[in-house]
Each structure stands twice: as C-alpha cells, then as structure tokens.
Motif scaffolding. Sequence first.
Motif, PDB file in Angstrom:
ATOM      1  N   ARG A   1       0.845  -1.186   0.000  1.00 18.78           N
ATOM      2  CA  ARG A   1       0.000   0.000   0.000  1.00 18.78           C
ATOM      3  C   ARG A   1       0.879   1.234   0.000  1.00 18.78           C
ATOM      4  O   ARG A   1       1.978   1.216   0.512  1.00 18.78           O
ATOM      5  CB  ARG A   1      -0.860  -0.018   1.270  1.00 18.78           C
ATOM      6  N   ARG A   2       0.368   2.319  -0.590  1.00 18.64           N
ATOM      7  CA  ARG A   2       1.022   3.627  -0.469  1.00 18.64           C
ATOM      8  C   ARG A   2      -0.057   4.680  -0.394  1.00 18.64           C
ATOM      9  O   ARG A   2      -1.166   4.485  -0.873  1.00 18.64           O
ATOM     10  CB  ARG A   2       2.011   3.889  -1.594  1.00 18.64           C
ATOM     11  N   GLY A   3       0.270   5.813   0.235  1.00 16.92           N
ATOM     12  CA  GLY A   3      -0.731   6.858   0.385  1.00 16.92           C
ATOM     13  C   GLY A   3      -0.118   8.163   0.845  1.00 16.92           C
ATOM     14  O   GLY A   3       1.087   8.281   1.003  1.00 16.92           O
ATOM     15  N   GLU A   4      -0.987   9.129   1.070  1.00 18.89           N
ATOM     16  CA  GLU A   4      -0.585  10.449   1.542  1.00 18.89           C
ATOM     17  C   GLU A   4      -1.187  10.670   2.919  1.00 18.89           C
ATOM     18  O   GLU A   4      -2.261  10.164   3.230  1.00 18.89           O
ATOM     19  CB  GLU A   4      -1.077  11.523   0.579  1.00 18.89           C
ATOM     20  N   LEU A   5      -0.487  11.438   3.746  1.00 18.80           N
ATOM     21  CA  LEU A   5      -0.971  11.758   5.076  1.00 18.80           C
ATOM     22  C   LEU A   5      -0.348  13.073   5.521  1.00 18.80           C
ATOM     23  O   LEU A   5       0.449  13.668   4.799  1.00 18.80           O
ATOM     24  CB  LEU A   5      -0.651  10.638   6.069  1.00 18.80           C
ATOM     25  N   THR A   6      -0.723  13.532   6.707  1.00 19.29           N
ATOM     26  CA  THR A   6      -0.172  14.751   7.271  1.00 19.29           C
ATOM     27  C   THR A   6       0.569  14.386   8.549  1.00 19.29           C
ATOM     28  O   THR A   6       0.049  13.654   9.386  1.00 19.29           O
ATOM     29  CB  THR A   6      -1.293  15.757   7.585  1.00 19.29           C
ATOM     30  N   VAL A   7       1.790  14.893   8.682  1.00 17.38           N
ATOM     31  CA  VAL A   7       2.603  14.660   9.877  1.00 17.38           C
ATOM     32  C   VAL A   7       3.065  16.025  10.379  1.00 17.38           C
ATOM     33  O   VAL A   7       3.741  16.756   9.658  1.00 17.38           O
ATOM     34  CB  VAL A   7       3.827  13.763   9.569  1.00 17.38           C
ATOM     35  N   GLY A   8       2.675  16.364  11.588  1.00 21.22           N
ATOM     36  CA  GLY A   8       3.066  17.655  12.149  1.00 21.22           C
ATOM     37  C   GLY A   8       2.607  18.830  11.313  1.00 21.22           C
ATOM     38  O   GLY A   8       3.301  19.836  11.210  1.00 21.22           O
ATOM     39  N   GLY A   9       1.448  18.688  10.675  1.00 20.57           N
ATOM     40  CA  GLY A   9       0.906  19.767   9.863  1.00 20.57           C
ATOM     41  C   GLY A   9       1.494  19.880   8.466  1.00 20.57           C
ATOM     42  O   GLY A   9       1.166  20.795   7.725  1.00 20.57           O
ATOM     43  N   LYS A  10       2.372  18.950   8.098  1.00 22.01           N
ATOM     44  CA  LYS A  10       2.993  18.986   6.767  1.00 22.01           C
ATOM     45  C   LYS A  10       2.613  17.744   5.980  1.00 22.01           C
ATOM     46  O   LYS A  10       2.408  16.672   6.542  1.00 22.01           O
ATOM     47  CB  LYS A  10       4.507  19.058   6.900  1.00 22.01           C
ATOM     48  N   GLY A  11       2.539  17.899   4.662  1.00 19.91           N
ATOM     49  CA  GLY A  11       2.222  16.777   3.792  1.00 19.91           C
ATOM     50  C   GLY A  11       3.316  15.719   3.849  1.00 19.91           C
ATOM     51  O   GLY A  11       4.497  16.036   3.962  1.00 19.91           O
ATOM     52  N   ALA A  12       2.916  14.471   3.799  1.00 20.92           N
ATOM     53  CA  ALA A  12       3.861  13.355   3.822  1.00 20.92           C
ATOM     54  C   ALA A  12       3.300  12.227   2.961  1.00 20.92           C
ATOM     55  O   ALA A  12       2.118  12.223   2.609  1.00 20.92           O
ATOM     56  CB  ALA A  12       4.086  12.871   5.248  1.00 20.92           C
ATOM     57  N   VAL A  13       4.156  11.305   2.611  1.00 24.23           N
ATOM     58  CA  VAL A  13       3.738  10.107   1.875  1.00 24.23           C
ATOM     59  C   VAL A  13       4.235   8.896   2.646  1.00 24.23           C
ATOM     60  O   VAL A  13       5.220   8.967   3.381  1.00 24.23           O
ATOM     61  CB  VAL A  13       4.283  10.096   0.430  1.00 24.23           C
ATOM     62  N   ASP A  14       3.530   7.790   2.500  1.00 21.19           N
ATOM     63  CA  ASP A  14       3.969   6.566   3.159  1.00 21.19           C
ATOM     64  C   ASP A  14       3.757   5.373   2.249  1.00 21.19           C
ATOM     65  O   ASP A  14       3.010   5.422   1.278  1.00 21.19           O
ATOM     66  CB  ASP A  14       3.268   6.377   4.504  1.00 21.19           C
ATOM     67  N   ILE A  15       4.483   4.314   2.565  1.00 22.94           N
ATOM     68  CA  ILE A  15       4.383   3.064   1.818  1.00 22.94           C
ATOM     69  C   ILE A  15       4.490   1.924   2.822  1.00 22.94           C
ATOM     70  O   ILE A  15       5.195   2.028   3.824  1.00 22.94           O
ATOM     71  CB  ILE A  15       5.481   2.957   0.731  1.00 22.94           C
ATOM     72  N   GLU A  16       3.760   0.869   2.556  1.00 22.14           N
ATOM     73  CA  GLU A  16       3.818  -0.331   3.379  1.00 22.14           C
ATOM     74  C   GLU A  16       4.256  -1.463   2.468  1.00 22.14           C
ATOM     75  O   GLU A  16       3.743  -1.609   1.351  1.00 22.14           O
ATOM     76  CB  GLU A  16       2.433  -0.609   3.965  1.00 22.14           C
ATOM     77  N   TYR A  17       5.230  -2.250   2.924  1.00 20.98           N
ATOM     78  CA  TYR A  17       5.750  -3.322   2.077  1.00 20.98           C
ATOM     79  C   TYR A  17       6.324  -4.449   2.927  1.00 20.98           C
ATOM     80  O   TYR A  17       6.526  -4.300   4.128  1.00 20.98           O
ATOM     81  CB  TYR A  17       6.805  -2.794   1.105  1.00 20.98           C
ATOM     82  N   THR A  18       6.556  -5.579   2.268  1.00 22.69           N
ATOM     83  CA  THR A  18       7.206  -6.716   2.911  1.00 22.69           C
ATOM     84  C   THR A  18       8.455  -7.074   2.114  1.00 22.69           C
ATOM     85  O   THR A  18       8.582  -6.726   0.938  1.00 22.69           O
ATOM     86  CB  THR A  18       6.283  -7.942   2.999  1.00 22.69           C
ATOM     87  N   TRP A  19       9.362  -7.772   2.775  1.00 20.41           N
ATOM     88  CA  TRP A  19      10.558  -8.298   2.135  1.00 20.41           C
ATOM     89  C   TRP A  19      11.110  -9.407   3.026  1.00 20.41           C
ATOM     90  O   TRP A  19      10.649  -9.588   4.146  1.00 20.41           O
ATOM     91  CB  TRP A  19      11.588  -7.201   1.872  1.00 20.41           C
ATOM     92  N   ILE A  20      12.062 -10.151   2.524  1.00 18.01           N
ATOM     93  CA  ILE A  20      12.643 -11.250   3.279  1.00 18.01           C
ATOM     94  C   ILE A  20      14.018 -10.822   3.798  1.00 18.01           C
ATOM     95  O   ILE A  20      14.899 -10.476   3.021  1.00 18.01           O
ATOM     96  CB  ILE A  20      12.780 -12.524   2.412  1.00 18.01           C
ATOM     97  N   GLY A  21      14.188 -10.829   5.100  1.00 17.24           N
ATOM     98  CA  GLY A  21      15.456 -10.459   5.734  1.00 17.24           C
ATOM     99  C   GLY A  21      15.855 -11.507   6.752  1.00 17.24           C
ATOM    100  O   GLY A  21      15.058 -11.861   7.621  1.00 17.24           O
TER     101      GLY A  21
END
Length: 85
Positions: A55-75
């Motif tokens: 998933r990826r999306g936009e959000l607000t952090v501390g009153g400023k625009g931000a983007v986020d992504i959720e992902y998996t990987w093998i470590g």
Amino acid sequence: VDQTINVFPNSPSSPADFSVVITRDNAYANETLDAYFERQIKQLPDSLPGFKELRRGELTVGGKGAVDIEYTWIGKGKKMHIRQV
C-alpha cells in the motif's frame, strides 16, 4: 547531511513485535516530495529480496504533507513488514 539514526526498539512489555527507526536524507535541489518519494521507492526492489508493495498513500505529519508506503521483504530468512513515512 545529518546521518543520525534513531532506533526505538520494541520493549518486552509491548504487545507487538515492532520498532521505530528514524533516518534523515536530503532531497535534490528543486525536487518535489513526490519525486523524492518515487526515487527512494524505486531502489527498494533491487536492495530488498522478495520486495512486495502492499500500500502507499498520503498523510499529514506535524501539519505537513507526507507520503507513506507499506511493504514486505525477506530479511535473515524471515518476512519483514515495513511501514515507511
């Protein structure tokens, strides 16, 4: 560039197995947030085995625009689940 990394590990009393990691990086001159995000995300499949974007999306952090992504990987032989803002 400040290369400080702050790690807030899971505590034994926490109900979930997670930690918070804060890193810092600079954008290129005149680079937009969206362009910076895309440049960073483009590198993930090459450096993380089994990378899968959830998933990826936009959000607000501390009153400023931000983007986020959720992902998996093998470590280290285990599936890792990341949410990066």
